[in-house]
Write a protein that holds these residues in place. Sequence first.
Motif, short mmCIF file in Angstrom:
data_model
loop_
_atom_site.label_atom_id
_atom_site.label_comp_id
_atom_site.label_asym_id
_atom_site.label_seq_id
_atom_site.Cartn_x
_atom_site.Cartn_y
_atom_site.Cartn_z
N PRO A 104 6.49 28.75 9.95
CA PRO A 104 7.88 28.28 9.83
C PRO A 104 8.52 28.55 8.46
O PRO A 104 9.68 28.95 8.38
CB PRO A 104 7.77 26.78 10.10
CG PRO A 104 6.57 26.65 10.97
CD PRO A 104 5.62 27.72 10.51
N GLN A 105 7.76 28.36 7.40
CA GLN A 105 8.29 28.59 6.06
C GLN A 105 8.65 30.07 5.86
O GLN A 105 9.70 30.40 5.33
CB GLN A 105 7.20 28.19 5.06
CG GLN A 105 7.68 27.79 3.71
CD GLN A 105 6.51 27.27 2.87
OE1 GLN A 105 5.38 27.17 3.33
NE2 GLN A 105 6.80 26.95 1.64
N VAL A 106 7.78 30.96 6.32
CA VAL A 106 8.02 32.40 6.20
C VAL A 106 9.20 32.80 7.08
O VAL A 106 10.05 33.59 6.66
CB VAL A 106 6.75 33.20 6.58
CG1 VAL A 106 7.03 34.68 6.64
CG2 VAL A 106 5.62 32.91 5.61
N LYS A 107 9.25 32.25 8.28
CA LYS A 107 10.34 32.54 9.21
C LYS A 107 11.68 32.15 8.59
O LYS A 107 12.65 32.91 8.65
CB LYS A 107 10.12 31.79 10.52
CG LYS A 107 11.14 32.09 11.58
CD LYS A 107 10.82 31.34 12.86
CE LYS A 107 11.87 31.59 13.93
NZ LYS A 107 11.57 30.89 15.16
N VAL A 145 -1.67 39.37 13.48
CA VAL A 145 -1.60 38.88 12.11
C VAL A 145 -0.27 39.28 11.47
O VAL A 145 0.38 38.48 10.79
CB VAL A 145 -2.79 39.41 11.27
CG1 VAL A 145 -2.57 39.18 9.80
CG2 VAL A 145 -4.09 38.78 11.73
N ALA A 146 0.16 40.51 11.70
CA ALA A 146 1.41 41.00 11.11
C ALA A 146 2.62 40.23 11.60
O ALA A 146 3.59 40.06 10.87
CB ALA A 146 1.57 42.48 11.40
N HIS A 147 2.58 39.76 12.84
CA HIS A 147 3.74 39.09 13.41
C HIS A 147 3.56 37.58 13.54
O HIS A 147 4.40 36.92 14.16
CB HIS A 147 4.08 39.70 14.77
CG HIS A 147 4.57 41.10 14.64
ND1 HIS A 147 5.84 41.42 14.25
CD2 HIS A 147 3.93 42.28 14.80
CE1 HIS A 147 5.98 42.72 14.19
NE2 HIS A 147 4.84 43.27 14.52
N GLU A 148 2.49 37.07 12.95
CA GLU A 148 2.27 35.63 12.95
C GLU A 148 3.40 35.00 12.13
O GLU A 148 3.66 35.41 11.01
CB GLU A 148 0.93 35.34 12.29
CG GLU A 148 0.36 34.01 12.61
CD GLU A 148 -1.06 33.90 12.08
OE1 GLU A 148 -1.20 33.67 10.86
OE2 GLU A 148 -1.99 34.06 12.87
N ILE A 169 -6.25 46.80 17.20
CA ILE A 169 -4.79 46.96 17.20
C ILE A 169 -4.14 45.62 17.49
O ILE A 169 -3.22 45.20 16.78
CB ILE A 169 -4.35 48.02 18.24
CG1 ILE A 169 -4.82 49.41 17.82
CG2 ILE A 169 -2.84 47.99 18.43
CD1 ILE A 169 -4.60 50.48 18.88
N TRP A 170 -4.60 44.94 18.52
CA TRP A 170 -4.03 43.65 18.91
C TRP A 170 -4.13 42.64 17.77
O TRP A 170 -3.17 41.95 17.44
CB TRP A 170 -4.72 43.13 20.16
CG TRP A 170 -4.11 41.86 20.65
CD1 TRP A 170 -4.59 40.60 20.47
CD2 TRP A 170 -2.88 41.72 21.35
NE1 TRP A 170 -3.74 39.68 21.05
CE2 TRP A 170 -2.68 40.35 21.58
CE3 TRP A 170 -1.93 42.62 21.81
CZ2 TRP A 170 -1.57 39.86 22.26
CZ3 TRP A 170 -0.82 42.13 22.48
CH2 TRP A 170 -0.65 40.77 22.70
#
Length: 138
Positions: free
Chosen positions: A67-70, A61-64, A55-56
Motif C-alpha cells: 500500500p505504501q509503495v502503491k 515480485v516485480a508487481h507486488e 518467470i512467474w
Amino acid sequence: MKNEEGVVVPKTRADCTAKDFKKWEKNAKAKKWLVRGLGTDEYCRIQSCTTAKEIWDTLQVAHEVIPQVKRSRGTLLYSQYENFTMKEGETIQEMYTRFTTLTNELKSLGKIIFEEDKVEKIRTRVLPVSWESKITAI
C-alpha cells in the motif's frame, strides 16, 4: 541429475525419459504464454529466467504492491500526468502513446481519469503553441 561427485548437472538428451520430455514441453508452453503478454519492460526483467516458475515468481515480485509503495507510485504518476507536455521533436503518435501509457498506469493504481479530462488536457495544455491553429480549426 547428480553426477558421481553429487553435483547437480543437466541431463543429456540420452538420459531423458518420456516424462522429462513431457515436463519440458509443458514448461515451454507455459513460458510462451507468459512471455506473450509482456511489454518490453517486463520482458527485460524475465529474459534470463529459464523456467515458467522463475518467470512467474519474478513477475509476482516485480508487481507486488505494498500500500505504501502503491500510494507513492500513484502520487508520482499523477504528478507526471499534471506536468505532461509534448516533447520537442516528438510526433503526435509518440506523445499520445506516452500519454496513454501514463493514464493506463494511473488506472491500474485506481486513479481514474475521465476521457473528457484527457481530451481537454491534450487539447489545452499538452500540445505546443504551433498546434494552436489546428486546435482552433477542430
